[in-house]
Design a protein around this motif. Structure first.
Motif, short mmCIF file in Angstrom:
data_model
loop_
_atom_site.label_atom_id
_atom_site.label_comp_id
_atom_site.label_asym_id
_atom_site.label_seq_id
_atom_site.Cartn_x
_atom_site.Cartn_y
_atom_site.Cartn_z
N LEU A 59 0.84 -1.20 0.00
CA LEU A 59 0.00 0.00 0.00
C LEU A 59 0.87 1.25 0.00
CD1 LEU A 59 -2.99 0.74 0.03
CD2 LEU A 59 -2.86 0.90 2.52
N GLY A 60 1.99 1.22 0.76
CA GLY A 60 2.88 2.37 0.76
C GLY A 60 3.54 2.58 -0.58
N LYS A 61 3.95 1.51 -1.25
CA LYS A 61 4.57 1.65 -2.56
C LYS A 61 3.58 2.19 -3.59
CE LYS A 61 8.28 -1.78 -2.22
NZ LYS A 61 8.86 -2.99 -2.83
N SER A 62 2.33 1.74 -3.51
CA SER A 62 1.35 2.21 -4.50
C SER A 62 1.08 3.69 -4.33
CB SER A 62 0.05 1.41 -4.36
OG SER A 62 -0.53 1.64 -3.09
N ARG A 63 1.23 4.22 -3.11
CA ARG A 63 0.98 5.65 -2.89
C ARG A 63 2.16 6.50 -3.34
NH1 ARG A 63 -2.17 6.29 2.91
NH2 ARG A 63 -4.10 5.27 2.24
N ARG A 64 3.36 5.91 -3.44
CA ARG A 64 4.53 6.67 -3.86
C ARG A 64 4.76 6.55 -5.35
NH1 ARG A 64 6.75 4.22 0.81
NH2 ARG A 64 7.95 2.77 -0.50
N GLY A 65 3.77 6.10 -6.09
CA GLY A 65 3.91 5.96 -7.53
C GLY A 65 4.09 7.30 -8.21
N GLY A 73 3.05 2.14 -15.50
CA GLY A 73 3.12 2.45 -14.08
C GLY A 73 1.77 2.43 -13.43
N ARG A 74 0.75 2.94 -14.18
CA ARG A 74 -0.60 2.95 -13.61
C ARG A 74 -1.07 1.52 -13.37
NH1 ARG A 74 -2.98 5.42 -17.44
NH2 ARG A 74 -2.67 7.52 -16.63
N ARG A 75 -0.79 0.64 -14.34
CA ARG A 75 -1.20 -0.75 -14.16
C ARG A 75 -0.46 -1.38 -12.99
NH1 ARG A 75 -1.17 -0.69 -19.92
NH2 ARG A 75 0.96 -1.54 -19.92
N SER A 76 0.84 -1.06 -12.85
CA SER A 76 1.63 -1.61 -11.75
C SER A 76 1.11 -1.12 -10.41
CB SER A 76 3.10 -1.25 -11.94
OG SER A 76 3.86 -1.71 -10.86
N ALA A 77 0.80 0.16 -10.33
CA ALA A 77 0.28 0.71 -9.07
C ALA A 77 -1.07 0.09 -8.73
CB ALA A 77 0.15 2.24 -9.18
N TRP A 78 -1.93 -0.09 -9.77
CA TRP A 78 -3.23 -0.71 -9.51
C TRP A 78 -3.06 -2.14 -9.01
CZ3 TRP A 78 -5.60 -5.02 -11.52
CH2 TRP A 78 -6.97 -5.17 -11.22
N ALA A 84 -2.47 -5.44 -2.17
CA ALA A 84 -2.47 -4.95 -0.79
C ALA A 84 -3.84 -5.15 -0.16
CB ALA A 84 -2.07 -3.47 -0.75
N ALA A 85 -4.90 -4.85 -0.91
CA ALA A 85 -6.25 -5.04 -0.38
C ALA A 85 -6.52 -6.52 -0.06
CB ALA A 85 -7.28 -4.54 -1.40
N VAL A 86 -6.05 -7.41 -0.94
CA VAL A 86 -6.23 -8.85 -0.68
C VAL A 86 -5.50 -9.25 0.59
CG1 VAL A 86 -5.65 -11.14 -1.54
CG2 VAL A 86 -6.64 -9.45 -3.09
N LEU A 87 -4.25 -8.81 0.74
CA LEU A 87 -3.48 -9.20 1.92
C LEU A 87 -4.08 -8.64 3.20
CD1 LEU A 87 0.16 -8.85 0.54
CD2 LEU A 87 -1.10 -10.95 1.02
N LEU A 88 -4.54 -7.39 3.16
CA LEU A 88 -5.15 -6.81 4.36
C LEU A 88 -6.45 -7.53 4.73
CD1 LEU A 88 -4.54 -3.00 3.68
CD2 LEU A 88 -3.34 -4.49 5.32
N CYS A 89 -7.22 -7.92 3.73
CA CYS A 89 -8.45 -8.67 4.01
C CYS A 89 -8.12 -10.06 4.56
CB CYS A 89 -9.31 -8.79 2.76
SG CYS A 89 -10.10 -7.25 2.26
N VAL A 90 -7.04 -10.66 4.06
CA VAL A 90 -6.61 -11.95 4.60
C VAL A 90 -6.22 -11.80 6.07
CG1 VAL A 90 -4.74 -13.65 4.51
CG2 VAL A 90 -5.92 -12.98 2.41
N ALA A 91 -5.49 -10.73 6.39
CA ALA A 91 -5.09 -10.50 7.78
C ALA A 91 -6.31 -10.30 8.67
CB ALA A 91 -4.17 -9.29 7.86
N ALA A 92 -7.27 -9.51 8.21
CA ALA A 92 -8.47 -9.27 9.01
C ALA A 92 -9.28 -10.55 9.19
CB ALA A 92 -9.33 -8.19 8.35
#
Length: 934
Positions: A59-65, A73-78, A84-92
């Motif tokens: 998530l931090g890397k995607s914000r520093r794009g 780059g847009r595709r990479s950031a997306w 990141a969303a998948v991993l955070l949902c897995v953690a929750a």
């Protein structure tokens, strides 16, 4: 299915690809919850830590794009943001599942269960009581037990140590345990009213998930096996649909308890037999000390209980099917659903109408808002504008309606799931944008899994999500394709929705039921039109019953018409010989069915362009459903032409048929399973039963009686006079009385004939036994019912006679000497050696010599009289027994003795159903055909 899209929604004003961005996080959270509920704590901790750290880094890397990013780059950031969303949902999800799974494993209750400890527990009910399904065990039926989901708030061991906890348990109350008494001692809520009297309170579901309970140490010898299954899936209703069984006197006090009631009970803890379930232990309640009510139900639960009781009272005077079905359609109360009706709904994949589903709420909200596509416009329809409600007031009113729906139908996980899935079907449709429904569904899945991770393992939840997704993703395109080919819009929408939901859900249903319904789509189409009026009128009766019972009865009467239509559709569909086909009930079988479904859909897209091929396919499908007897015989070879006697494969039990003309058969015994004997009779083409002979009252001979009665004209039932076991004898009398079938008593010397069939009763003697306690007097003259004239027989006994001197029901079995065409058959029931020896000494012995076919007594047990075997000297000996039965039937010694006498020995556990034909006699042929169909 959990949601039904209402008519009147216009075309999607936002054509384009579906928005699937929230689908991967929802699926990841779902899979994580399913895998980590019972995982070790350290493993779950590692999953949470790694997923959380990885999500934060990405998530931090995607914000520093780069700003603005180039297309790559847009595709990479997306991609980074999505991962990141998948991993955070897995953690929750892992955190939630780990905590709730640990709640089941922590505390003293699991350890006490492993020791089978006797405890005193304070419990709080979390669901309605329901009756387990009585199961046939050998020659008797294990009695139904009351099952209740609860949480243990305090547990006291036998040494006096007391511990507070919150462990979820399954409470098992056997028959004979007195209901709980009110308590005004310490801990009781002052001013709590007495628990209202609620007759026949049986809940049709226990929430999602599954558990198995069996008698632990100290359980009665007959025990109880109770499978507890969730309410979302079609087959999951089977264990909870106890409407065909009655609570015992002691159980009635337990059946009227409401959720949130607090009790103090004594009992023995035992481990749950099924792992990975939300149940920490099974608590089998003991009769002493008696249970006490510490606190009555909460105010909202009392209010909801009064509404449910009012609906039940309003439906009391309705015809049978409507009386049973309407409470199930409205609030999921399946107390009155009989096993026969439940089987019909399962065979047609209509069981979703018996579960509380999102379609119920969708119908109510659509009534309030009108067509969803107009909900935000000035020309909106529904009750809201007629009542002068603004858009904001309409939204608030709809929210209150949803809350009331959840409360009345119980806030179980299955109901919460249904409410969320039903609400999103209107929430996004109200904007006229179908594309927003998929993100809404994904959000609902994510929130529900985080709130209750146990849903991730529930078949009901899986089916709800699949059905709703099919309605949102597949149904619109399929409906549009049908409209382009000239199908009327409303019919196209209904057909597309039914076909899409069935195609997606069928593989999961096959895992649950090991069967695929061929009538599901047409039956759902025919029933759909009646669901909305039945639901609306039923909820109106529910709301008015507490204040105006006459009006509620009138509304319930109005709802009975569409309700009876739904029941009629289910019965008619289930009655078709080809209503379903057996399918492997495994996940590889589900994958195979999914592949077949895809192939059928792809072929169907090409087929619709050729009307002649469509017509041919329709004719073939119709023939597969109707299965005309001549065609079936040519294709399958079963039943063989000219069959005289058939032995059904019903497992460990007896069910045989004597051919008595076209479509008619005298049935001897009904076996242990209604579905098995019904299937056998359908395959034999039996629609009329001039006489049903129940040789004795053991469950493996009479428990299948509803299957014989299902959809057939049964003229009379004849039984032995020895009415033990009493529970089974009462069951037979109740089933016969409910269908106005006379019950008579068989006595030795009685002779009867119908069509080409004649028989003589050899046993029991006329001077033993008791006449039936209810129904018409015993007869030995003409059988009540058409087409069965009787020959001379002994006069009926004058009133009750002395109790029989038999040691048990087997000794009083009805034995028949039958002539079918040229064949002579001896049917010995379950006679034991002393009674077989008595037959040898009777005047009937000469007529038994050298029969063509012997139905071996007592499933081929070792207890046979060798002299009778030598006298009978059968050419063919048939044994009905179940695969892997615990009794070792048939005994090797019995089989060897029969073969030594020159008999061909066949058995249903290895050879399947058997049919006998031929001319018989000394020189005639005896043909035996096996049912070799898979």
């Amino acid at each position: 299915m959990s949601a039904t899209l209402p008519h009147g929604t216009g075309p999607d004003p936002e054509p384009g690809p579906l928005d699937l961005r929230l689908v991967p996080p929802a699926l990841a959270a779902w899979a994580t919850a399913a895998l980590t509920l019972d995982a070790p704590t350290d493993r779950t901790g590692w999953i949470v830590a790694v997923s959380l750290l990885g999500g934060i880094v990405l998530l931090g890397k995607s914000r520093r794009g780069p700003e603005p990013p180039a297309p790559p780059g847009r595709r990479s950031a997306w991609a980074r943001a999505s991962l990141a969303a998948v991993l955070l949902c897995v953690a929750a999800s892992a955190t939630s599942a780990g905590l709730q799974g640990a709640d089941v494993r922590r505390g003293p209750v699991p350890e006490l269960a492993r020791r089978s400890a006797i405890v005193t527990a304070d419990i709080e009910l979390t669901g309605d009581p329901w009756l387990s399904t009585p199961r046939v065990r050998g020659d008797h039926t294990a009695p139904a037990a009351v099952l209740i989901r609860a949480k243990v708030r305090r547990v006291e061991e036998s040494d006096g140590r007391s511990t507070r906890t919150r462990a979820p348990v399954l409470v098992v109350v056997d028959g004979g345990v007195a209901g709980p008494e009110s308590s005004s001692g310490p801990g009781a809520e002052q001013g709590t009213p007495e628990i209202p009297e609620v007759p026949d309170r049986v809940r049709g579901a226990a929430g999602d998930g599954s558990a198995s309970a069996a008698g632990g140490a100290g359980a009665p010898s007959d025990g109880v096996a109770a499978s507890v299954e969730g309410s979302g899936a079609p087959s999951e209703k089977a264990a909870a649909s106890a409407g065909g069984f009655r609570a015992r006197a002691g159980q009635a006090g337990w059946m009227k308890l409401l959720p949130s009631t607090r009790l103090r009970v004594g009992g023995r803890l035992a481990p749950a037999l099924a792992g990975g379930d939300r149940t920490a232990a099974v608590l089998r309640v003991r009769g002493s000390p008696g249970a006490r009510v510490l606190a009555g139900p909460s105010g909202p639960q009392r209010w909801a209980g009064r509404l449910r009781d009012g609906l039940r009272a309003a439906t009391d005077g309705l015809p049978g099917d409507a009386r049973a079905l309407l409470p199930g359609l409205v609030v999921g109360d399946t107390a009155r659903i009989t096993p026969e009706l439940d089987d019909a709904f399962k065979a047609t994949d209509l069981t979703h109408t018996l579960a509380v589903s999102g379609s119920n709420l969708t119908v109510l909200l659509a009534l309030l808002t009108g067509p969803p596509g107009l909900a935000r416009l000035t020309e909106r329809r529904g009750l809201a504008p007629r009542l002068g409600l603004s858009l904001r007031a309409t939204a608030l009113f709809a929210g209150a309606l949803t809350l009331g729906f959840v409360l009345v139908c119980r806030p179980d996980p299955s109901v919460l799931r249904a409410a969320v899935c039903g609400a999103i079907a209107l929430l996004a449709l109200a904007t006229g944008r179908r594309r927003s429904l998929v993100p809404a569904l994904a959000t609902a899945v994510l929130l529900l899994v985080l709130y209750d991770p146990w849903l991730a393992r529930g078949y009901g939840f899986l089916l709800s999500v699949l059905a709703t997704g099919a309605l949102l993703v597949l149904a619109p395109g399929w409906s549009e394709g049908l409209r382009r080919r000239g199908v009327p819009p409303r019919l196209a929408e209904a057909l597309g929705a039914a076909a899409a939901a069935q195609a997606v859900c069928a593989p999961v249903v096959a895992v649950l039921s090991a069967r695929v319904s061929l009538v599901a789509v047409p039956c759902n189409l025919l029933a759909e039109a009646a669901v909305a009026p039945a639901t609306v009128l039923g909820f109106a009766a529910l709301a008015t019953a507490p204040v105006a019972m006459p009006l509620a009865k009138l509304l319930a009467w109005g709802a009975s018409w569409p309700t009876r239509w739904i029941a009629g559709v289910a019965r008619a569909g289930a009655a078709l010989p080809g209503a379903g086909v057996d399918w492997p009930g495994t996940w590889p079988g589900a994958l195979l069915l999914a592949a077949v479904t895809v192939a059928v859909v792809l072929a169907g897209r090409r087929l619709v362009r050729h009307p002649w091929w469509c017509g041919l396919f329709g004719v073939l499908l119709l023939l597969a459903l109707v299965r005309p007897a001549p065609l079936t015989r040519v294709v399958t070879g079963w039943p063989p032409p000219g069959w005289r006697y058939a032995m059904c494969d019903v497992g460990q039990g007896d069910a045989t048929v004597l051919a008595a003309g076209a479509g008619a058969g005298v049935v001897v015994d009904a076996g242990p399973d209604p579905a098995a004997v019904d299937r056998c009779l359908r395959q034999l083409g039996i629609t009329r039963v001039p006489l049903l002979v129940l040789t004795h009252f053991h469950a493996d001979h009479v428990a299948g009686l509803p299957g014989v009665l299902r959809g057939r004209e049964v003229a009379a039932i004849e039984t032995t006079g020895f009415e033990e076991p009493g529970q089974e004898a009462e069951f037979v009398r109740r089933e016969a009385a409910g269908r106005h079938i006379p019950v008579t008593r068989a006595v030795a010397g009685e002779e009867r004939r119908t069509g080409p069939l004649s028989w003589r009763v050899l046993w029991p003697p006329a001077d033993t036994g008791r006449p039936p306690a209810a129904g018409p007097p015993p007869v030995t003259g003409p059988l009540a019912g058409p087409g069965v004239p009787a020959g001379p027989g002994p006069p009926p006994p004058d009133g009750p006679v002395a109790a029989p001197e038999f040691d048990g029901p087997n000794d009083a079995s009805v034995a028949l000497l039958v002539r079918a065409g040229g064949l002579r058959l001896l049917l010995l029931g379950d006679l034991e050696p002393p009674d077989q020896q008595a037959l040898l000494r009777s005047p009937e012995a000469a007529g038994m010599a050298g029969v063509d076919v012997l139905k071996v007594a007592h499933h081929g047990s070792a207890y046979q009289d060798p002299e009778l075997t030598r006298l009978v000297a059968p050419r063919v000996a048939l044994i009905s027994c179940g695969t892997g039965n615990p009794y070792g039937h048939p005994a090797p010694s019995t089989v060897a003795a029969l073969r030594a006498g020159g008999a061909l020995v066949l058995r249903t556990d290895r050879d399947g159903a058997l049919a006998v034909g031929g001319a018989g006699g000394a020189d005639g042929e005896v043909r035996v055909t096996r049912d070799e169909r898979p």
